[in-house]
Every structure is written in structure tokens, then in C-alpha cells.
Design an enzyme around this catalytic site. Structure first.
Site, PDB file in Angstrom:
ATOM      1  N   SER A  31       0.847  -1.206   0.000  1.00 27.04           N
ATOM      2  CA  SER A  31       0.000   0.000   0.000  1.00 27.04           C
ATOM      3  C   SER A  31       0.875   1.246   0.000  1.00 27.04           C
ATOM      4  O   SER A  31       2.070   1.169  -0.309  1.00 27.04           O
ATOM      5  CB  SER A  31      -0.941  -0.017   1.207  1.00 27.04           C
ATOM      6  OG  SER A  31      -1.925   0.974   1.075  1.00 27.04           O
ATOM      7  N   ASN A  32       0.312   2.377   0.330  1.00 32.97           N
ATOM      8  CA  ASN A  32       1.086   3.638   0.390  1.00 32.97           C
ATOM      9  C   ASN A  32       0.528   4.511   1.506  1.00 32.97           C
ATOM     10  O   ASN A  32      -0.397   4.114   2.208  1.00 32.97           O
ATOM     11  CB  ASN A  32       1.043   4.345  -0.965  1.00 32.97           C
ATOM     12  CG  ASN A  32      -0.385   4.627  -1.391  1.00 32.97           C
ATOM     13  OD1 ASN A  32      -1.111   5.365  -0.735  1.00 32.97           O
ATOM     14  ND2 ASN A  32      -0.823   3.989  -2.480  1.00 32.97           N
ATOM     15  N   TYR A  33       1.071   5.715   1.637  1.00 29.38           N
ATOM     16  CA  TYR A  33       0.741   6.563   2.791  1.00 29.38           C
ATOM     17  C   TYR A  33      -0.500   7.438   2.612  1.00 29.38           C
ATOM     18  O   TYR A  33      -0.775   8.286   3.447  1.00 29.38           O
ATOM     19  CB  TYR A  33       1.923   7.480   3.115  1.00 29.38           C
ATOM     20  CG  TYR A  33       3.144   6.751   3.598  1.00 29.38           C
ATOM     21  CD1 TYR A  33       3.140   6.112   4.830  1.00 29.38           C
ATOM     22  CD2 TYR A  33       4.298   6.702   2.825  1.00 29.38           C
ATOM     23  CE1 TYR A  33       4.263   5.440   5.285  1.00 29.38           C
ATOM     24  CE2 TYR A  33       5.426   6.032   3.269  1.00 29.38           C
ATOM     25  CZ  TYR A  33       5.398   5.399   4.497  1.00 29.38           C
ATOM     26  OH  TYR A  33       6.509   4.745   4.941  1.00 29.38           O
ATOM     27  N   SER A  34      -1.244   7.271   1.552  1.00 31.93           N
ATOM     28  CA  SER A  34      -2.393   8.173   1.341  1.00 31.93           C
ATOM     29  C   SER A  34      -3.396   8.055   2.490  1.00 31.93           C
ATOM     30  O   SER A  34      -3.782   6.962   2.892  1.00 31.93           O
ATOM     31  CB  SER A  34      -3.086   7.837   0.015  1.00 31.93           C
ATOM     32  OG  SER A  34      -4.285   8.573  -0.090  1.00 31.93           O
ATOM     33  N   ALA A  93      -4.490   7.304  -4.468  1.00 27.50           N
ATOM     34  CA  ALA A  93      -3.143   6.817  -4.771  1.00 27.50           C
ATOM     35  C   ALA A  93      -3.288   5.316  -5.018  1.00 27.50           C
ATOM     36  O   ALA A  93      -3.217   4.500  -4.093  1.00 27.50           O
ATOM     37  CB  ALA A  93      -2.215   7.101  -3.603  1.00 27.50           C
TER      38      ALA A  93
END
Ligand code: PMT
Length: 406
Positions: free
Chosen positions: A215-218, A282
Site C-alpha cells: 500500500s502507500n501513505y495516502s 493513490a
């Protein structure tokens, strides 16, 4: 702003109801047509005769009453919902707030609230004793109504009917009329009023196994701010979001998803319907080729993950869109790469791209601010200053509105 507007004025049974004939007078003086819907208890505080005299129309209360003659309509509750440009409920008592939030519809006030056409603004003016207003139930019911998109004019502090002094007084009719004008003004000036907007927000999660994901930091803050602002401007807003911990903005229909595939499939249901698509999510570009069921055990010193490309949601929409539909994307980079943003604008055939840098301090993921550079299809570049994500959403939509106007 009120000239020629049809206003449903719901009056419920609190002492502040005595101010409502003056409120009706004021709204009419500003050019509005006012249809009063009073609850049975309201009519114990203020007379039907006063209200019908100042409004120059029958006062509706009981669904089955015979005084519906001036509209000679057996489906009056439906026609009133269609007739109205806005609904105002003043005073809104704890009981009426509870009934509206629960969806009761056994008198003309609550029934017309339900039949009001989607997108028409509702302004609630709670007025009651301070302890009642601050009680957990009233606050919970108000937040349900706020999430549905109702505007709430906070009560004022001052002497109350109980003899106490505190929060709970209904603002004066002039203040209420001003608030109603403001609610109507934002919408009527916006090209988004009545349009349908689809927004993606937040990260996606791509499963490695049953307990791990990529995943990512969004945080979803940027996308939620856009959805909130579009709804405030009168748009019908659908928000498809990856896993985030944010509350749903008022008046926004929210769909929670996890992976890019789910985000695409859920968004796809609304592609045809929307006038404007904004991809603020994102979305992970890749996902594990073969997610494992259960939990991968750690045996080897190294582990290799094979990834495959995810579908591009924004590009899919853009490629299949009909004339008049607007596509807006974001481009997130970690260093100055306006050229990347320009390439995205061209490759995905977008109308506008909002470029932001992830610098961990002022812009990009998680934080409450952003610095956007907007590039439109005609090559115009607008550099926005450091703004809160909410303000940035407003400036982005201002620019989008100029595209809608063309
Ligand atoms: O959520 P916050 O914490 O508030 O952070 C906001 C944000 C940084 C996530 C937001 O401002 C932002 O930049 N979103 C897009 C991030 C991104 O993934 O950009 P991208 O350059 O990889 O993608 C370009 C565009 O295509 C984006 O509009 C993206 O939503 C869309 N896209 C990308 C890949 C994919 N598979 N499908 C897509 O729709």
C-alpha cells in the site's frame, strides 16, 4: 438570493416558534414564496391563523387534513418536495431532529423532508434548552443529518425559557434568513450545482497473503476535501475510497473498497452517470501476481514477489468517456517533475492534472496542507500557494468549473 425561491418552512414545537411569523414576513419581503409546514406542537406555540396570514397560504400539518385545497392535490407531499428550492426547519426541536434523522414521515414536515428533491439544500435551526442541545442523543442525531448534507445553524447563547442562561436560543429571523441566503448562494453560483461528480480517494491495498498487503501513505484527506467541496457546491457526489479513517463528508455517498480492482469495479458503475471524474486516489500501480491464502511462513533468507500491473482507473474512464464528461487526475512525484504531470495529462487524455510533490512537510500524503500546480489541456499552468487541503480543493474546483462552463 431569495427572490422567486420556493421555501418550505418547517416549524416544530418550541418556544422560539413565536418568532416564526416574523421569519415568514422577512423571507417574503426578500421575494420568497413560503409554504409553512407546522407540527401539531408548533401550533400550540404559534397560531395557524398568524402563519397563514403572513405566508398568504394554508399551513400544512396533518397528512390527511382537508386544507390542502389550494394545491388540490392528493399527492401534495410529493409536489411540495418538487416545488421547493430549499427547506428550512426553524425552530428544530430535539424531537423533530430525532424524527428527521430516523426517517419518520407521519406529518407534513417530516414527509416533505423525505420527498425533497436530491441536492436541494436543507437548513436546520436547532433551538432548545442548553442541556438538551448538548445531550449525546441530540448531537448524534444532528451529526446523522449533517452527514446527509443538512446545513446546521448553531443556536446562540443567552437567556433560555427555563430561566437559565446558555446555549440553545434560536438566532433572530434576520440571522436565519442570511444563513439561508448563503446556503443558496454557494450553490446557485456554482457550475457544479446539480452535476454528478465521482471522486476516488485514499490508498489501495494489494494482498500479499491474508495478513499482509502492499500500500502507500495516502490518508484520503485530499480526495475527501474535494468530495466535501463538490457537495457544498450542490453536486451529487459519489466517493469511492480505499481504507482510510476519515468521516464521510456531509451529503456525500461513500463506497469503501480495498484493492485497485475493487476501486475500478465500484467506480465503473458510476462512470456513465458522472459529469466529472476526479482521481485523487493513490492507486497501487502493481499487485502481487499470486496472493497466498493464509500466512506466508518465513523460511528462506530472501523472498521474491512477482507483481503485475493494476488497471488504470482514470485512464479507463478517460478512454471510454462521452462528450462533455470531464476527467481530472493527480500526479504525485517526489521531486520537481512537472514533465511527468504533463505526460500523464497527455497519455490519459485528461482535461486537467493537479501536480503535487511529496515533501513530508507541506504537500503530498497525510498532512493537512498541499501545494498544487494545475495544468490544463490547453497548456495553461496555475501554481497555487501552500493551502489547506480544503482550500486547495476549492481552488481546484474553481478551475474545473471554468472547464464545465466552456
Ligand atoms: O490522501 P492524502 O494523504 O491526502 O494524499 C493526497 C494524494 C497525495 C494521494 C493526492 O494529492 C494525489 O496526488 N493522488 C494521486 C497519487 C498518485 O497515485 O498519483 P499517480 O501519479 O500515480 O497517478 C496519476 C493519476 O492516475 C492519479 O489521479 C491516480 O488516481 C490515477 N490512477 C493511477 C493509477 C491507477 N492504477 N489508477 C488510477 O486511476
Amino acid at each position: 438570493m431569495l427572490t422567486g425561491r420556493n421555501i418550505l418552512l418547517g416549524i416544530s414545537g418550541g418556544i422560539a416558534a413565536y418568532k416564526t411569523p416574523h421569519l415568514v414576513r422577512l423571507l417574503k419581503k426578500k421575494g420568497a414564496q413560503v409554504q409553512v409546514l407546522a407540527t401539531a406542537s408548533a401550533l400550540k406555540f404559534v397560531s395557524e391563523l398568524s402563519l397563514s396570514t403572513v405566508s398568504e397560504a394554508s399551513v400544512f400539518n396533518d397528512i390527511f387534513e382537508s386544507n390542502h385545497d389550494d394545491r388540490s392535490d392528493r399527492t401534495l407531499h410529493i409536489t411540495l418536495g418538487e416545488w421547493a428550492d430549499a427547506m428550512l426547519v426553524a425552530p428544530a426541536t430535539a424531537n423533530t431532529i430525532a424524527r428527521l434523522s430516523a426517517g419518520f414521515c407521519d406529518d407534513m414536515l417530516s414527509l416533505s423532508f423525505i420527498t425533497l428533491r436530491p441536492g436541494k439544500p436543507v437548513l436546520l435551526v436547532p433551538a432548545m434548552d442548553g442541556n438538551m442541545y448538548e445531550s449525546a442523543s441530540v448531537q448524534r442525531n444532528l451529526s446523522v443529518l449533517a452527514r446527509q448534507g443538512c446545513h446546521i445553524l448553531e443556536p446562540e447563547s443567552g437567556p433560555l425559557a427555563s430561566g437559565q442562561c446558555g446555549l440553545g436560543r434560536m438566532p433572530e429571523p434576520e440571522t436565519i434568513a442570511d444563513a439561508l441566503e448563503k446556503v443558496l448562494a454557494v450553490r446557485s453560483e456554482s457550475a457544479l450545482n446539480g452535476k454528478t461528480v465521482l471522486v476516488t480517494a485514499g490508498p489501495t491495498r494489494e494482498k500479499i497473503d491474508d495478513v499482509r498487503f502492499l500500500s502507500n501513505y495516502s490518508s484520503g484527506k485530499m480526495g475527501f476535501a474535494i468530495a466535501n467541496e463538490a457537495a457544498r457546491r450542490g453536486a451529487v457526489v459519489r466517493l469511492v475510497t480505499g481504507p482510510v479513517t476519515l468521516p464521510t463528508p456531509p451529503g456525500v455517498e461513500r463506497f469503501d473498497v480495498e484493492s485497485a480492482d475493487e476501486m475500478l469495479e465500484t467506480s465503473r458503475q458510476f462512470f456513465d452517470d458522472c459529469d466529472l471524474f476526479i482521481g485523487a486516489a493513490a492507486v497501487a500501480d502493481y499487485r502481487p501476481l499470486a496472493p497466498v491464502s493464509g500466512k506466508v511462513k518465513k523460511n528462506e533468507a530472501e523472498m521474491h514477489l512477482r507483481l503485475i500491473r493494476n488497471p488504470d482507473i482514470l485512464a479507463t474512464f478517460s478512454a471510454g468517456r462521452r462528450a462533455g464528461q470531464i476527467a481530472v487526475g493527480f500526479a504525485l512525484e517526489t521531486n520537481g517533475g512537472l514533465d511527468y504531470a504533463r505526460k500523464k495529462l497527455q497519455d490519459k487524455k485528461l482535461d486537467l492534472v493537479a501536480f503535487n510533490i511529496y515533501d513530508r512537510r507541506t504537500s503530498g500524503f497525510e498532512i493537512d496542507t498541499n501545494v498544487l500546480t494545475l495544468l490544463n489541456r490547453d497548456g495553461q499552468i496555475t501554481e497555487l500557494p501552500l493551502l489547506s487541503k480544503q482550500e486547495a480543493a476549492g481552488r481546484l474546483l474553481d478551475t474545473v468549473e471554468t472547464l464545465l462552463f466552456r
